[in-house]
Design a protein around this motif. Structure first.
Motif, PDB file in Angstrom:
ATOM      1  N   ALA A 137       3.247  -4.198   7.842  1.00 20.34           N
ATOM      2  CA  ALA A 137       2.383  -5.329   7.519  1.00 20.34           C
ATOM      3  C   ALA A 137       1.753  -5.905   8.785  1.00 20.34           C
ATOM      4  O   ALA A 137       0.571  -6.283   8.791  1.00 20.34           O
ATOM      5  N   GLN A 148      -1.005  -3.578   9.963  1.00 24.89           N
ATOM      6  CA  GLN A 148      -2.208  -3.710   9.136  1.00 24.89           C
ATOM      7  C   GLN A 148      -2.957  -4.982   9.491  1.00 24.89           C
ATOM      8  O   GLN A 148      -4.194  -5.000   9.584  1.00 24.89           O
ATOM      9  N   LEU A 178      -6.790  -5.341  11.123  1.00 24.00           N
ATOM     10  CA  LEU A 178      -7.883  -6.085  10.520  1.00 24.00           C
ATOM     11  C   LEU A 178      -8.271  -7.308  11.325  1.00 24.00           C
ATOM     12  O   LEU A 178      -9.039  -8.144  10.855  1.00 24.00           O
ATOM     13  N   GLN A 217       1.453 -18.243   2.683  1.00 27.90           N
ATOM     14  CA  GLN A 217       1.758 -16.861   2.340  1.00 27.90           C
ATOM     15  C   GLN A 217       3.151 -16.752   1.737  1.00 27.90           C
ATOM     16  O   GLN A 217       3.372 -16.031   0.762  1.00 27.90           O
ATOM     17  N   MET A 228       3.161 -18.022  -1.792  1.00 27.94           N
ATOM     18  CA  MET A 228       2.549 -17.090  -2.721  1.00 27.94           C
ATOM     19  C   MET A 228       3.450 -15.888  -2.958  1.00 27.94           C
ATOM     20  O   MET A 228       3.575 -15.394  -4.077  1.00 27.94           O
ATOM     21  N   LEU A 263       5.421 -14.553  -6.713  1.00 26.70           N
ATOM     22  CA  LEU A 263       5.330 -13.236  -7.310  1.00 26.70           C
ATOM     23  C   LEU A 263       6.645 -12.754  -7.893  1.00 26.70           C
ATOM     24  O   LEU A 263       6.670 -11.828  -8.686  1.00 26.70           O
ATOM     25  N   ARG A 311      -4.899 -15.719   9.131  1.00 25.15           N
ATOM     26  CA  ARG A 311      -4.759 -14.947   7.880  1.00 25.15           C
ATOM     27  C   ARG A 311      -3.628 -15.559   7.082  1.00 25.15           C
ATOM     28  O   ARG A 311      -2.544 -15.643   7.569  1.00 25.15           O
ATOM     29  N   PHE A 335     -12.459  -9.181   4.854  1.00 24.07           N
ATOM     30  CA  PHE A 335     -12.442  -9.119   6.306  1.00 24.07           C
ATOM     31  C   PHE A 335     -13.207  -7.886   6.729  1.00 24.07           C
ATOM     32  O   PHE A 335     -13.111  -6.841   6.106  1.00 24.07           O
ATOM     33  N   PRO A 336     -13.935  -7.996   7.779  1.00 20.41           N
ATOM     34  CA  PRO A 336     -14.633  -6.805   8.265  1.00 20.41           C
ATOM     35  C   PRO A 336     -13.609  -5.752   8.650  1.00 20.41           C
ATOM     36  O   PRO A 336     -12.568  -6.063   9.204  1.00 20.41           O
ATOM     37  N   THR A 386     -11.971  -4.128   6.533  1.00 21.21           N
ATOM     38  CA  THR A 386     -11.006  -3.920   5.455  1.00 21.21           C
ATOM     39  C   THR A 386     -11.204  -2.572   4.816  1.00 21.21           C
ATOM     40  O   THR A 386     -10.246  -1.866   4.505  1.00 21.21           O
ATOM     41  N   ILE A 432      -0.284  -8.451  -8.768  1.00 24.50           N
ATOM     42  CA  ILE A 432      -0.208  -9.779  -8.154  1.00 24.50           C
ATOM     43  C   ILE A 432      -1.001 -10.769  -8.978  1.00 24.50           C
ATOM     44  O   ILE A 432      -0.557 -11.887  -9.256  1.00 24.50           O
ATOM     45  N   LEU A 435       0.608 -13.974 -10.707  1.00 26.90           N
ATOM     46  CA  LEU A 435       0.217 -15.319 -10.315  1.00 26.90           C
ATOM     47  C   LEU A 435      -0.385 -16.072 -11.481  1.00 26.90           C
ATOM     48  O   LEU A 435      -0.229 -17.284 -11.600  1.00 26.90           O
ATOM     49  N   GLU A 476      -0.751 -19.999 -10.868  1.00 24.00           N
ATOM     50  CA  GLU A 476      -1.551 -20.262  -9.662  1.00 24.00           C
ATOM     51  C   GLU A 476      -2.941 -19.685  -9.814  1.00 24.00           C
ATOM     52  O   GLU A 476      -3.107 -18.548 -10.218  1.00 24.00           O
ATOM     53  N   GLU A 494      -9.248 -20.409   0.870  1.00 24.92           N
ATOM     54  CA  GLU A 494      -7.991 -20.237   1.603  1.00 24.92           C
ATOM     55  C   GLU A 494      -6.985 -19.482   0.770  1.00 24.92           C
ATOM     56  O   GLU A 494      -6.332 -18.555   1.240  1.00 24.92           O
ATOM     57  N   ALA A 495      -6.872 -19.905  -0.478  1.00 26.49           N
ATOM     58  CA  ALA A 495      -5.909 -19.236  -1.339  1.00 26.49           C
ATOM     59  C   ALA A 495      -6.299 -17.789  -1.549  1.00 26.49           C
ATOM     60  O   ALA A 495      -5.450 -16.895  -1.584  1.00 26.49           O
ATOM     61  N   ALA A 502      -5.343 -15.883   1.444  1.00 26.02           N
ATOM     62  CA  ALA A 502      -3.892 -15.658   1.463  1.00 26.02           C
ATOM     63  C   ALA A 502      -3.527 -14.523   0.512  1.00 26.02           C
ATOM     64  O   ALA A 502      -2.699 -13.670   0.826  1.00 26.02           O
ATOM     65  N   ARG A 503      -4.186 -14.542  -0.657  1.00 30.67           N
ATOM     66  CA  ARG A 503      -3.904 -13.482  -1.621  1.00 30.67           C
ATOM     67  C   ARG A 503      -4.297 -12.127  -1.072  1.00 30.67           C
ATOM     68  O   ARG A 503      -3.587 -11.133  -1.253  1.00 30.67           O
ATOM     69  N   SER A 515      -4.535 -11.186   2.094  1.00 28.63           N
ATOM     70  CA  SER A 515      -3.652 -10.703   3.158  1.00 28.63           C
ATOM     71  C   SER A 515      -2.294 -10.310   2.595  1.00 28.63           C
ATOM     72  O   SER A 515      -1.680  -9.338   3.045  1.00 28.63           O
ATOM     73  N   LEU A 516      -1.830 -11.037   1.604  1.00 21.64           N
ATOM     74  CA  LEU A 516      -0.558 -10.678   0.990  1.00 21.64           C
ATOM     75  C   LEU A 516      -0.656  -9.319   0.326  1.00 21.64           C
ATOM     76  O   LEU A 516       0.227  -8.466   0.474  1.00 21.64           O
ATOM     77  N   LEU A 547      -2.692  -6.905   0.997  1.00 20.60           N
ATOM     78  CA  LEU A 547      -2.809  -5.843   1.987  1.00 20.60           C
ATOM     79  C   LEU A 547      -1.468  -5.574   2.658  1.00 20.60           C
ATOM     80  O   LEU A 547      -1.113  -4.420   2.901  1.00 20.60           O
ATOM     81  N   SER A 548      -0.747  -6.634   2.931  1.00 23.60           N
ATOM     82  CA  SER A 548       0.555  -6.430   3.570  1.00 23.60           C
ATOM     83  C   SER A 548       1.476  -5.621   2.676  1.00 23.60           C
ATOM     84  O   SER A 548       2.102  -4.658   3.115  1.00 23.60           O
TER      85      SER A 548
END
Lengths: 646, 150
Positions: free
Chosen positions: A377, A380, A384, A590, A593, A597, A646, B69-70, B72, B93, B97, B102, B108-109, B112-113, B115-116, B118-119
């Motif tokens: 993570a 990644q 980015l 983060q 969120m 999940l 991020r 994001f550029p 991506t 997800i 959610l 949510e 912003e949210a 966050a979604r 990046s989450l 992608l992670s």
């Protein structure tokens, strides 16, 4: 006189149980009518082949009584076990009825514990620290157990002085008994055990006899027990009996409270080195736990096992390196089934990412490499990053592996593959060390040759997830490691640790704390409900169970699970010359969120505490992430600009 | 004669078959939501092929995650593509959610979604790497709901 007793007993007691009833009654009735002389053997039973001496009849009768009670006598709370016992057609040698009864009884019940008078249940043992007011299975018991304890200490009721049972009492009980089977059964049962019990059971008998008298009388329930826990009425009798003879308990909440009490009592016995009592209590705990369900049962099981290990000094060899591979696997399942490790990784990564803003060469030293699940993570996220990824170097530290496989290298290879796909310049180095204290700064510093390529400064981050508490087992180890960390001049140090005090104070405190902590953790695992999650959940429980074993059963250098609270860690870091770095709101968002999940995720709570993030279940924080840098690093460290965030 | 003329007319008015123009089909499919897209993939072989185009899923992804994001695209492509990203991460997800209430309305949210997602995706890809020896990739299992097979 004796014969009358025998008759009374024979007619009342034996007839009901031992088949075939009608024929027997006929025989006995006839014999009585005919009148018989006192013989050495009881004629009634001799007809059926049982050789019982008249003098023993009384004892036999008592035992039959107990047996009948144990078998439930048709009460609705019979369960399969008892039915099977009742229907069991194994025939023992009938001439030895006394011993047969004894064996039946011992099969059905543990002998009541011969506790010394010291063990008073209403001592400070039950002063629970304020338990979370949650509606959940295991932690709820602490609350209600607390109220129970306080109620009992205020009890003034009807302590019926139960004198030594004499034969004269028996008929009296029969007459009462025909009225009200349930209540008196308990009274009787408690009487026979009177000689053997200490104050602990006396407490229970107070309850049972008081309730029985109330039933004999008005049928109302004595005010003492009713209000606080509504369960203390009819079902109490059944469960009170079961305290002496564990049969199926109707009221699991009541039993759960009793289970907690038993655990605490056992721990206290262990602390006082009263191993005989604690041995018996451990068995009782296992029996009580089997009637529970879900989290409470598992927690009690693991704690009982840990206590047993402590009592019998059966500590597994902790230094076996097979251990570490196994615990890695367990941790992997723990990673999958619940959010604690993911939370740790995500929040630490966020802090590291923010610390790395603007640098072209970054170096992460990971004290807790394991399978390297934290780093994809981060890679990644670095890929980015606006402005492109930096060159990323990772040093992983791990324990030696049993079969010479270089797990660290394999992990590094996988990470390199991933880095290659996303075009991040990656370098990896693995270090095998028995303990973090063996590390020296010069080992971890990047070789100067790497600097020759560019003038870019390399920024260092150090990451430790659940690794530092193990160092507290050896004095001076933590200080050495923190010194090494400081010498590396890191930009940020991320530390994730459990938030619980399992290290300070006497054994009793540690035990209580651990009981709370792990009950909460097991509760949170129960809510899981993930697909195909049974195995994961079970393995996670084993993982936690090993920790429980270590906290409870080990001492000295073997006890590596020396968790400390967040404030204690903050104190230690401050003493080692580190200053805190606040985790930003991005990390918080983060993390929130992520937790949303998880199915059953409404129980998880992320909280921010002085710049640290804690993850807890309901109101109890369980793990905490904090970030640090060496004091006086000089640079102002604020949250990066929005484009970078991020 | 009339029949032939009528037939010709009918041919003209029968119109245009969507299957003739794959790009147009892709454009249309790109406006579907996740489950519908998956259903569309089961219609016929052509639709199956077209609906597996990454651009279709990328459009879906962009609608879900209103942030970008550029770079991506390159990273996602490298990690396995938007379809996998959506199927494994973004879709579950979003479902989860939505269930928990949510709504990512703010940027912003949404960030966050993203990046989450992608992670989690990167972790999953990492698990699938290597010899695939020790165990099946399961870091994303927590996103799946249990199936009642009783």
């Amino acid at each position: 006189m004796k014969r009358e007793n025998m008759d009374g007993v024979a007619r009342g007691g034996i007839v009901r149980n031992v088949a075939p009833a009608p024929a027997r009654m006929a025989i006995m009735g006839k014999a009585k009518m005919m009148g018989f002389d006192e013989e050495t053997e009881d004629e009634h039973l001799a007809v059926l082949g049982y050789k019982v001496r008249s003098s023993d009849m009384e004892i036999v009768a008592q035992k039959l009584q107990q047996l009948e009670m144990a078998m439930g006598g048709g009460a609705p709370q019979d369960d399969a076990l008892l039915n099977h016992l009742a229907a069991d057609t194994v025939h023992y040698n009938p001439s030895d009825i006394s011993n047969w009864l004894e064996s039946m009884l011992s099969e059905l019940s543990t002998p009541p514990p011969p506790l010394p008078p010291v063990m008073h249940p209403n001592s400070g043992v039950f002063d629970f620290p304020p338990a979370p007011m949650s509606g959940h299975s295991s932690s709820n018991f602490f609350n209600s157990a607390e109220t129970l304890a306080t109620m009992e200490s205020a009890s003034t009721v009807t302590s019926i002085e139960l004198s030594t049972p004499s034969a004269a009492m028996l008929p009296a009980d029969y007459s009462l008994r025909s009225n009200n089977a349930g209540g008196n059964r308990s009274a009787y049962g408690s009487e026979t055990h009177m000689e053997n019990t200490g104050p602990r059971d006396r407490k229970r008998m107070k309850t049972s006899s008081s309730s029985s008298t109330s039933r004999g009388g008005s049928g109302g329930v004595i005010g003492r027990s009713a209000p606080a826990i509504g369960s203390m009425s009819t079902s109490t009798c059944g469960s009170e009996v079961s305290s002496a003879m564990p049969v199926v308990m109707e009221d699991t909440q009541e039993v759960g409270i009793r289970l907690v009490h038993a655990l605490m009592a056992c721990a206290e016995a262990v602390q006082q080195e009263n191993y005989k009592a604690s041995d018996i209590l451990v068995k009782q705990i296992s029996m009580l736990a089997s009637s529970q369900g879900g989290a409470m049962r598992k927690v009690a099981g693991y704690f009982a096992e840990a206590l047993a290990r402590r009592i019998y000094c059966l500590n597994p060899q902790q230094d076996c390196s097979l251990d570490s591979a196994f615990s890695d696997i367990l941790q992997m399942h723990f990673y999958e089934s619940c959010p604690y490790l993911k939370f740790a990784h995500f929040t630490a990564n966020q802090a590291i990412l923010e610390a790395f803003a603007g640098y072209r060469r970054v170096h992460v030293i990971d004290f807790s490499m394991k399978h390297g699940m934290q780093w994809p993570a981060l890679m990644q996220a670095l890929a980015l990053r606006p402005g492109g990824p930096p060159s990323f170097r990772l040093t992983g530290i791990g324990p030696p592996q049993p079969d010479n496989t270089d797990a660290l290298q394999q992990v590094g290879w996988k990470l390199a593959q991933l880095a290659d796909t996303i075009h991040v310049d990656f370098e990896y180095r693995g270090f095998v060390a028995n303990s973090l204290a063996d590390l020296e700064p010069y080992m971890l510093e990047s070789p100067s040759s790497a600097n020759s390529g560019s003038d870019e400064p390399e920024v260092v981050a150090i990451n430790s997830v659940f690794e530092l508490h193990g160092l507290l087992a050896r004095p001076g180890a933590l200080e050495k490691v923190l010194g090494t960390v400081r010498a590396l001049k890191p930009r940020i140090v991320t530390i994730v640790e459990q938030d619980a005090n399992h290290n300070a104070g006497p054994f009793m405190d540690r035990f209580t704390e651990a009981l709370h902590f792990y009950s909460t953790m097991f509760d949170s695992l129960e809510g899981g409900g993930i697909a195909d999650g049974q195995q994961d959940q079970f393995m996670s429980e084993v993982y936690l169970g090993r920790q429980i074993c270590n906290v409870v059963a080990c001492e000295g250098t073997e006890r590596t699970e020396r968790h400390e609270t967040l404030s204690q860690w903050r104190g230690r870091m401050r003493d080692a010359d580190f200053e805190p770095v606040h985790l930003g709101s991005n990390a918080f968002k983060q993390a929130s969120m992520l937790l949303a999940l998880f199915a059953g995720g409404d129980g998880y709570r992320v909280e921010e505490k002085d710049g640290c993030l804690t993850l807890g279940w309901h109101t109890r924080p369980l793990i905490a992430t904090s970030a640090w840098r060496p004091a006086g690093s000089g640079e102002s460290f604020s949250a990066p600009a929005a484009s970078d965030a991020r | 004669m009339e029949n032939a003329e009528e037939e010709k007319e009918r041919d003209n008015t029968r119109g245009y078959n969507i299957n003739d123009n794959h790009d147009l089909l892709a454009e249309i499919l790109a406006r579907l939501d996740g489950p519908s897209l998956a259903a569309a993939a089961s219609v016929c072989r052509l639709w199956h092929t077209v609906s597996r185009r990454d651009t279709v899923w990328k459009a879906l992804f962009n609608r879900h995650v209103a942030a970008d994001f550029p770079g991506t695209r390159a990273v996602v492509a490298a990690l396995g593509g938007y379809r996998r990203l959506y199927c494994r991460c973004v879709g579950p997800i979003a479902d989860r959610l939505a269930v928990s209430g949510e709504h990512a309305t703010t940027t912003e949210a949404a960030a966050a979604r993203l990046s989450l997602s992608l992670s989690l995706f990167s972790i999953d890809c990492y698990e699938r790497l290597g010899d695939g020896g020790w165990q099946r990739p399961s870091s994303l299992l927590f996103l799946r709901s249990p199936v009642d097979v009783s």
